[in-house]
Design a protein around this motif. Structure first.
Motif, PDB file in Angstrom:
ATOM      1  N   SER B 127       0.854  -1.186   0.000  1.00 43.35           N
ATOM      2  CA  SER B 127       0.000   0.000   0.000  1.00 43.35           C
ATOM      3  C   SER B 127       0.891   1.237   0.000  1.00 43.35           C
ATOM      4  O   SER B 127       2.092   1.142   0.286  1.00 43.35           O
ATOM      5  N   GLU B 128       0.268   2.357  -0.328  1.00 39.08           N
ATOM      6  CA  GLU B 128       1.035   3.603  -0.353  1.00 39.08           C
ATOM      7  C   GLU B 128       1.534   3.929   1.049  1.00 39.08           C
ATOM      8  O   GLU B 128       2.621   4.481   1.212  1.00 39.08           O
ATOM      9  N   ASN B 129       0.733   3.556   2.056  1.00 41.67           N
ATOM     10  CA  ASN B 129       1.132   3.852   3.435  1.00 41.67           C
ATOM     11  C   ASN B 129       2.438   3.150   3.795  1.00 41.67           C
ATOM     12  O   ASN B 129       3.308   3.748   4.425  1.00 41.67           O
ATOM     13  N   GLU B 130       2.542   1.899   3.392  1.00 45.23           N
ATOM     14  CA  GLU B 130       3.777   1.149   3.671  1.00 45.23           C
ATOM     15  C   GLU B 130       4.984   1.842   3.051  1.00 45.23           C
ATOM     16  O   GLU B 130       6.014   2.010   3.686  1.00 45.23           O
ATOM     17  N   LEU B 131       4.805   2.227   1.803  1.00 42.86           N
ATOM     18  CA  LEU B 131       5.880   2.900   1.078  1.00 42.86           C
ATOM     19  C   LEU B 131       6.232   4.224   1.761  1.00 42.86           C
ATOM     20  O   LEU B 131       7.413   4.546   1.946  1.00 42.86           O
ATOM     21  N   SER B 132       5.193   4.961   2.141  1.00 44.47           N
ATOM     22  CA  SER B 132       5.415   6.269   2.764  1.00 44.47           C
ATOM     23  C   SER B 132       6.175   6.134   4.073  1.00 44.47           C
ATOM     24  O   SER B 132       7.016   6.969   4.401  1.00 44.47           O
ATOM     25  N   PHE B 133       5.875   5.085   4.800  1.00 43.33           N
ATOM     26  CA  PHE B 133       6.577   4.917   6.070  1.00 43.33           C
ATOM     27  C   PHE B 133       8.070   4.703   5.842  1.00 43.33           C
ATOM     28  O   PHE B 133       8.900   5.259   6.558  1.00 43.33           O
ATOM     29  N   VAL B 134       8.400   3.915   4.821  1.00 43.48           N
ATOM     30  CA  VAL B 134       9.821   3.681   4.510  1.00 43.48           C
ATOM     31  C   VAL B 134      10.500   5.006   4.149  1.00 43.48           C
ATOM     32  O   VAL B 134      11.603   5.309   4.634  1.00 43.48           O
ATOM     33  N   ILE B 135       9.814   5.810   3.327  1.00 39.15           N
ATOM     34  CA  ILE B 135      10.397   7.100   2.943  1.00 39.15           C
ATOM     35  C   ILE B 135      10.502   8.017   4.170  1.00 39.15           C
ATOM     36  O   ILE B 135      11.525   8.684   4.376  1.00 39.15           O
ATOM     37  N   GLY B 136       9.452   7.991   4.993  1.00 39.33           N
ATOM     38  CA  GLY B 136       9.457   8.793   6.220  1.00 39.33           C
ATOM     39  C   GLY B 136      10.615   8.426   7.128  1.00 39.33           C
ATOM     40  O   GLY B 136      11.266   9.290   7.719  1.00 39.33           O
ATOM     41  N   HIS B 137      10.902   7.144   7.188  1.00 40.38           N
ATOM     42  CA  HIS B 137      12.028   6.660   7.982  1.00 40.38           C
ATOM     43  C   HIS B 137      13.349   7.242   7.452  1.00 40.38           C
ATOM     44  O   HIS B 137      14.189   7.715   8.219  1.00 40.38           O
ATOM     45  N   GLU B 138      13.493   7.239   6.136  1.00 37.48           N
ATOM     46  CA  GLU B 138      14.726   7.794   5.545  1.00 37.48           C
ATOM     47  C   GLU B 138      14.813   9.299   5.789  1.00 37.48           C
ATOM     48  O   GLU B 138      15.904   9.840   5.996  1.00 37.48           O
ATOM     49  N   LEU B 139      13.651   9.970   5.768  1.00 39.60           N
ATOM     50  CA  LEU B 139      13.655  11.404   6.073  1.00 39.60           C
ATOM     51  C   LEU B 139      14.133  11.632   7.512  1.00 39.60           C
ATOM     52  O   LEU B 139      14.792  12.634   7.804  1.00 39.60           O
ATOM     53  N   GLY B 140      13.796  10.687   8.379  1.00 41.79           N
ATOM     54  CA  GLY B 140      14.282  10.753   9.764  1.00 41.79           C
ATOM     55  C   GLY B 140      15.802  10.766   9.819  1.00 41.79           C
ATOM     56  O   GLY B 140      16.398  11.472  10.627  1.00 41.79           O
ATOM     57  N   HIS B 141      16.423  10.000   8.913  1.00 45.19           N
ATOM     58  CA  HIS B 141      17.889   9.999   8.867  1.00 45.19           C
ATOM     59  C   HIS B 141      18.416  11.366   8.452  1.00 45.19           C
ATOM     60  O   HIS B 141      19.432  11.828   8.960  1.00 45.19           O
ATOM     61  N   PHE B 142      17.703  12.030   7.523  1.00 47.01           N
ATOM     62  CA  PHE B 142      18.128  13.382   7.129  1.00 47.01           C
ATOM     63  C   PHE B 142      17.957  14.342   8.290  1.00 47.01           C
ATOM     64  O   PHE B 142      18.810  15.189   8.551  1.00 47.01           O
ATOM     65  N   LYS B 143      16.829  14.182   8.977  1.00 41.64           N
ATOM     66  CA  LYS B 143      16.520  15.075  10.102  1.00 41.64           C
ATOM     67  C   LYS B 143      17.635  15.009  11.149  1.00 41.64           C
ATOM     68  O   LYS B 143      18.129  16.025  11.615  1.00 41.64           O
ATOM     69  N   HIS B 144      18.042  13.787  11.490  1.00 43.40           N
ATOM     70  CA  HIS B 144      19.085  13.623  12.510  1.00 43.40           C
ATOM     71  C   HIS B 144      20.474  13.589  11.895  1.00 43.40           C
ATOM     72  O   HIS B 144      21.448  13.394  12.603  1.00 43.40           O
ATOM     73  N   ARG B 145      20.544  13.699  10.601  1.00 39.45           N
ATOM     74  CA  ARG B 145      21.779  13.673   9.815  1.00 39.45           C
ATOM     75  C   ARG B 145      22.589  12.387  10.044  1.00 39.45           C
ATOM     76  O   ARG B 145      23.816  12.386  10.047  1.00 39.45           O
TER      77      ARG B 145
END
Lengths: 145, 261
Positions: B127-145
């Motif tokens: 589902s799109e939600n599953e995909l979004s969570f994976v992307i959101g997780h990667e954005l977390g890496h950017f957030k915390h660098r």
């Protein structure tokens, strides 16, 4: 994780089996030393009594003893901070005594062994991954009376 | 002159010992030294990275040509999904997501704000939600660098290792790896929580945030000791706790996936 298990198993094997083998070896060394105690092994170049010599012969004994993984790791640790690598000292001791005993075993019926020399050789250092081993060669002239 | 037969003295040339005491003493010494070294060095790295501007990061990343390196493809739909999350995150990076043609499901954040997902991952999400969570997780890496800190930490672990000649010694290398994994696993759990933030913002619920991890969970948590990522059971529990705390909806209907190409 698999690496960690392999490492711990190697360390344990080295510790348990290595120590067992060393104890056994020392026991055998001590027994044979008592057995050969009456055969003088000296480093003088000439026999003490030149008279009555029937024959003489070159006798030698050599031994290569490998270190175990546990000792290697202990040595590695000491190597960082400096100090006596006592874990290796027992190996040298074993190798030296074993080499002399083998030389004595070769000199069956001799009254003494003179001009005894001890040497270390090095096969293991030249191998690529540096297998840790002690190599001792003992040789001398056996005098038969 | 008389020959005086005598057995060799014991305990002069060698010690009758199993050296277990030496082993313990020096191990503790070494690991304490390493711990101090690593913690101090990682602190410096984290400090330096938090002071590196995103502009400099983008400039440096451009020189790496990652997109060309991975032979990555773009997808309009994937970029759309990502844009929604980027808007939520308010991060100073541009939307830049591409697909790598690789079978194993994986996603990672790279310097300069680029996200790469593998084809294997896209095949696995339902589902799109599953995909979004994976992307959101990667954005977390950017957030915390984390994507930069990981590089810094790896350099430190490897240089300490080679400086002391540890490449030849499995045991200490393992210790260093283990230390590295402690840092990295903590960062992953934090990134998961950030991913949840993004889900809450973009969809208003937490539908399908856990389902992807549940699919990936091989129930072999021992495998993850010393790994860069925590085991999935731990990650699911971490997310579940947070979802409950925030009282997020997990029962709503997930958004359907659209074709990527």
């Amino acid at each position: 994780m698999v690496d960690l298990i392999v490492f711990i198993v190697l360390l344990l094997l080295g510790f348990v089996i290595g120590n067992y083998l060393e104890k056994r070896h020392f026991k055998s060394i001590k027994e044979r030393e008592t057995e050969f105690i009456n055969l003088p092994t000296i480093m003088l170049k000439n026999p003490l009594r030149p008279e009555g010599i029937k024959s003489y012969d070159l006798v030698s004994g050599n031994v290569v003893i490998s270190i175990d993984y546990f000792k290697k790791f202990v040595a590695f640790l000491v190597n960082i901070f400096g100090g006596n690598i006592e874990a290796y000292e027992s190996l040298i001791d074993r190798a030296r005594r074993e080499a002399i005993l083998r030389m004595k075993a070769e000199a069956k019926g001799a009254s003494e062994i003179i001009n005894v020399r001890l040497e270390t050789s090095s096969i293991s250092q030249n191998t690529k991954n540096g297998i840790g081993a002690v190599e001792v060669l003992a040789y001398g002239t056996a005098i038969y009376r | 002159m008389r020959y005086n037969p005598k057995l060799p003295d014991e305990g002069i040339n060698s010690k009758d010992s199993t050296f277990f005491h030496d082993f313990l003493k020096y191990s503790v010494q070494l690991f304490a030294t390493l711990l101090i070294l690593v913690v101090a060095a990682n602190f410096i790295v984290d400090f330096a990275i938090s002071h590196l501007s995103v502009e400099s990061e983008k400039y440096l990343a451009k020189k790496l040509h990652l997109e060309g390196f991975y032979d990555a493809k773009k997808s309009k739909y994937l970029s759309e999904v990502a844009t929604r999350l980027y808007t939520c995150s308010n991060l100073p990076y541009d939307v830049n997501i591409s697909i790598i043609n690789e079978e194993s499901p994986n996603a990672f954040a790279a310097a300069g704000g680029e996200i790469f997902v593998t084809q294997g991952l896209l095949d696995k999400v339902q589902s799109e939600n599953e995909l979004s969570f994976v992307i959101g997780h990667e954005l977390g890496h950017f957030k915390h660098r984390d994507h930069l800190k990981v590089i810094g930490h790896n350099i430190i672990f490897q240089s300490i290792g080679s400086l002391l000649g540890f490449e030849s010694n499995g045991g200490v290398n393992l210790f260093l790896n283990f230390g590295n994994s402690l840092y990295s696993q903590k960062a992953e759990l934090q990134a998961d929580l950030y991913g949840l933030d993004m889900m809450e913002c973009a969809y208003g619920n937490a539908v399908d945030t856990l389902s992807f991890f549940e699919k990936m969970d091989d129930k072999q948590s021992w495998k993850y000791i010393g790994a860069t990522h925590p085991d999935f059971g731990k990650r699911i529990a971490n997310l579940k706790r947070e979802i409950q705390k925030r009282g997020l909806d997990t029962k709503a209907k997930p958004v359907k996936l659209k074709p990527f190409y």
